[in-house]
Scaffold this active site. Structure first.
Site, short mmCIF file in Angstrom:
data_model
loop_
_atom_site.label_atom_id
_atom_site.label_comp_id
_atom_site.label_asym_id
_atom_site.label_seq_id
_atom_site.Cartn_x
_atom_site.Cartn_y
_atom_site.Cartn_z
N ARG A 94 0.84 -1.21 0.00
CA ARG A 94 0.00 0.00 0.00
C ARG A 94 0.87 1.25 0.00
NH1 ARG A 94 0.09 3.87 2.70
NH2 ARG A 94 -0.06 2.76 4.66
N LEU A 135 10.31 14.93 1.36
CA LEU A 135 9.96 16.09 2.17
C LEU A 135 10.72 16.06 3.50
CD1 LEU A 135 8.17 18.61 2.64
CD2 LEU A 135 6.45 17.10 3.64
N CYS A 242 -0.29 17.05 -1.16
CA CYS A 242 0.04 15.65 -1.51
C CYS A 242 -0.19 14.75 -0.30
CB CYS A 242 1.51 15.53 -1.92
SG CYS A 242 1.98 16.57 -3.30
N ALA A 246 -2.48 11.27 0.25
CA ALA A 246 -1.95 9.97 0.69
C ALA A 246 -2.59 9.53 2.00
CB ALA A 246 -0.44 10.05 0.83
N ARG A 272 -7.97 -23.22 18.02
CA ARG A 272 -6.98 -23.49 19.08
C ARG A 272 -7.71 -23.93 20.35
NH1 ARG A 272 -1.72 -24.63 20.55
NH2 ARG A 272 -1.26 -23.70 22.59
N GLN A 283 -14.70 -16.13 27.67
CA GLN A 283 -15.29 -14.78 27.59
C GLN A 283 -14.25 -13.71 27.28
OE1 GLN A 283 -17.64 -14.04 31.07
NE2 GLN A 283 -19.08 -15.65 30.61
N GLY A 343 -1.22 -16.08 21.12
CA GLY A 343 -0.21 -16.54 22.08
C GLY A 343 1.17 -16.52 21.46
N GLU A 367 3.19 10.33 7.39
CA GLU A 367 2.04 11.12 6.90
C GLU A 367 1.37 11.88 8.04
OE1 GLU A 367 1.20 11.04 3.69
OE2 GLU A 367 2.25 9.26 2.98
N GLY A 368 2.19 12.38 8.96
CA GLY A 368 1.68 13.07 10.14
C GLY A 368 1.50 12.07 11.26
C1 LIG Z 1 8.80 3.74 6.98
C2 LIG Z 1 8.71 5.23 6.78
C3 LIG Z 1 8.52 5.74 5.51
C4 LIG Z 1 8.47 7.12 5.31
N1 LIG Z 1 8.33 7.62 4.02
C5 LIG Z 1 8.43 8.96 3.81
C6 LIG Z 1 8.43 9.49 2.46
O1 LIG Z 1 8.26 8.76 1.49
N2 LIG Z 1 8.64 10.83 2.29
C7 LIG Z 1 8.83 11.67 3.33
O2 LIG Z 1 9.03 12.87 3.10
N3 LIG Z 1 8.83 11.21 4.63
C8 LIG Z 1 8.65 9.87 4.88
N4 LIG Z 1 8.64 9.38 6.18
C9 LIG Z 1 8.91 10.30 7.27
C10 LIG Z 1 7.70 10.58 8.14
O3 LIG Z 1 6.78 11.37 7.47
C11 LIG Z 1 8.22 11.22 9.46
O4 LIG Z 1 8.84 10.18 10.18
C12 LIG Z 1 7.12 11.87 10.27
O5 LIG Z 1 6.68 13.05 9.65
C13 LIG Z 1 7.58 12.20 11.70
O6 LIG Z 1 8.79 12.87 11.68
P1 LIG Z 1 9.99 12.36 12.62
O7 LIG Z 1 10.14 10.89 12.43
O8 LIG Z 1 11.16 13.22 12.32
O9 LIG Z 1 9.51 12.57 14.09
P2 LIG Z 1 9.53 13.94 14.93
O10 LIG Z 1 8.86 15.03 14.16
O11 LIG Z 1 10.92 14.20 15.42
O12 LIG Z 1 8.58 13.53 16.14
C14 LIG Z 1 9.02 12.71 17.22
C15 LIG Z 1 7.88 12.66 18.24
O13 LIG Z 1 7.58 13.97 18.70
C16 LIG Z 1 6.20 14.27 18.48
N5 LIG Z 1 6.03 15.69 18.16
C17 LIG Z 1 6.70 16.43 17.23
N6 LIG Z 1 6.24 17.68 17.21
C18 LIG Z 1 5.26 17.73 18.14
C19 LIG Z 1 4.39 18.76 18.60
N7 LIG Z 1 4.40 19.99 18.08
N8 LIG Z 1 3.51 18.46 19.59
C20 LIG Z 1 3.45 17.21 20.11
N9 LIG Z 1 4.24 16.19 19.73
C21 LIG Z 1 5.14 16.47 18.74
C22 LIG Z 1 5.81 13.40 17.30
O14 LIG Z 1 4.41 13.22 17.24
C23 LIG Z 1 6.57 12.12 17.62
O15 LIG Z 1 5.86 11.38 18.57
C24 LIG Z 1 8.62 8.00 6.41
C25 LIG Z 1 8.78 7.46 7.70
C26 LIG Z 1 8.81 6.09 7.89
C27 LIG Z 1 8.98 5.55 9.28
#
Ligand SMILES: Cc1cc2nc3c(=O)[nH]c(=O)nc-3n(C[C@H](O)[C@H](O)[C@H](O)COP(=O)(O)OP(=O)(O)OC[C@H]3O[C@@H](n4cnc5c(N)ncnc54)[C@H](O)[C@@H]3O)c2cc1C
Length: 388
Positions: A94, A135, A242, A246, A272, A283, A343, A367-368
């Site tokens: 996906r 991004l 975008c 997605a 099982r 239950q 299990g 994606e957020g």
């Molecule tokens: C398998 C995988 C594929 C991906 N593919 C893509 C891709 O194709 N293109 C692309 O551009 N990106 C991609 N990403 C990146 C993804 O979008 C980011 O990981 C995501 O936006 C979070 O950013 P970060 O990992 O830097 O975490 P951070 O932003 O550093 O966040 C770390 C923690 O802090 C929390 N946090 C941050 N800011 C706040 C706030 N203001 N208030 C409260 N909590 C906060 C977050 O919710 C999280 O729990 C991918 C990630 C993964 C794991």
């Protein structure tokens, strides 16, 4: 009236049109024939089978909700159903389709020049060319507007510098859609693979989304022609639109993974035996199954409602946030509960549950993150922004 189906308990099926069912069934069939037999191997080896791209293209699944240029032009609900069936196979598939269609083809379709559309979209729709979306950066995740990647003019050309991180399809992509700051604001650039100054490196040792390529993209004085930039968008509106596309697919996709976990747990609970009876007769097990069923059914109605609104042109990004937050969170809960029903068997790749569970950890974050979607809803209802 016949008794409800144990999986489609609320008969959501009856709310679908015949073309929607046909698309859903053909993707389900593809997943059974092409994904399920080998997914454990791909997951274990950490591989995405690139050759499947042309098969997905042949089925019309790449950029399927876009019009023209070889795209199928289906409605949003059909796109959602396809995402759900693919993710019932594996979130990696996906993710591939989401990135290709919603993150790479969508910006070219919406913001690209006619030449860019002609050059890339038909090949991408066929799966002959693969796209990725850059991004996120090593130090900029949830706050992409603080990105460091930059594009500067050098005569007619552009010079791109910076690093993008966690990029799905990165090293297998023929074209990267890369977002960078310029003196006019954030712009999108199309960077073909092999452009001097552009290199990729896969991110190793992932324990989630293993059947998906995740890479780092590095731009080191990467020279691009004037027409590499997407002409029709400036600012964060470009990448955010975008992501909204997605995320809509994820609202549905997560339910596919959840359904697979629920069906596996239900079957296991029926067969099982412990204490001389099926564990489904206890239950506590029934409570788990009932809770899974309730959330799965609610999630389906939510996805379908959002899909119908998208098709009507009335869907708001905040409503997509609500769908992504709920359906991914509940899918992960369902996967975890299913794991307990299995299990010890639940921790092996003999069953799909722990694979889905691990995959959903990524889906919860990309994606957020769930926290960011929570805060988007918080802002929507209070008018007060809590995340910046
Ligand atoms: C398998 C995988 C594929 C991906 N593919 C893509 C891709 O194709 N293109 C692309 O551009 N990106 C991609 N990403 C990146 C993804 O979008 C980011 O990981 C995501 O936006 C979070 O950013 P970060 O990992 O830097 O975490 P951070 O932003 O550093 O966040 C770390 C923690 O802090 C929390 N946090 C941050 N800011 C706040 C706030 N203001 N208030 C409260 N909590 C906060 C977050 O919710 C999280 O729990 C991918 C990630 C993964 C794991």
């Amino acid at each position: 009236m016949p008794p409800p189906d144990p999986v489609d308990f609320l008969d959501v099926e009856s709310l679908l049109g015949s073309e929607e069912r046909m698309i859903r069934d053909s993707v389900r069939q593809f997943v059974r024939a092409r994904v399920l037999p080998d997914i454990d191997k791909w997951f274990e080896l950490g591989e995405f089978p690139r050759e499947v791209a042309t098969e997905l293209g042949g089925l019309g699944l790449l950029g399927m909700h876009l019009e023209g240029y070889g795209c199928a032009g289906t409605n949003a609900v059909s796109y959602g159903l396809a995402c759900m069936e693919l993710e019932a196979g594996d979130s990696g598939f996906r993710s591939f389709v989401s990135v290709q269609g919603s993150l790479a083809m969508f910006p070219i379709r919406r913001y690209g020049s006619e030449e860019q559309k002609q050059a890339w979209l038909p090949r991408m729709a066929a799966g002959e060319a693969i796209g990725c979306f850059g991004l996120t950066e090593p130090d900029q995740g949830s706050d992409p507007s603080s990105m460091r990647a930059s594009g500067r003019r050098d005569g007619e050309d552009w010079i791109l510098n910076g690093t993008k991180m966690w990029i799905t399809n990165g090293s297998i992509a023929d074209v990267a859609v890369v977002w960078a700051r310029t003196e006019d604001g954030v712009r999108g650039f199309l960077v073909p693979r092999g452009t001097p100054g552009f290199s990729t490196r896969d991110i190793p040792r992932k324990l989630s989304l293993r059947a998906s390529v995740t890479s780092e993209l590095v731009f080191d004085d990467c020279r691009l022609p004037a027409d590499a930039v997407l002409p029709d968008v400036t600012g964060m509106r470009g990448p955010l639109s975008c992501l909204n596309e997605a995320r809509f697919g994820i609202v549905w996709g997560a339910l596919g993974a959840a359904r697979s976990c629920y069906e596996t747990a239900l079957e296991y609970a029926r067969t099982r035996r412990q204490f001389d009876r099926p564990i489904g007769g206890f239950q506590l097990t029934q409570e788990k199954l009932a809770n899974m069923l309730v959330e799965l059914s609610k999630g389906m109605l939510l996805a379908l409602h959002l899909g119908r609104r998208k098709d009507d042109g009335t869907l708001r990004p905040e409503q997509v946030s609500l769908g992504k937050l709920n359906n991914v969170r509940e899918a992960l809960r369902i996967a975890r509960e299913a794991r307990t029903i299995l299990g010890a068997n639940g921790i092996t790749l003999e069953y799909p549950v722990i694979r889905h569970m691990n995959n959903l950890e990524s889906v919860l974050t990309y994606e957020g993150t769930s926290e960011i979607h929570t805060l988007i809803l918080g802002e929507a209802v209070t008018g007060l922004r809590a995340y910046s």
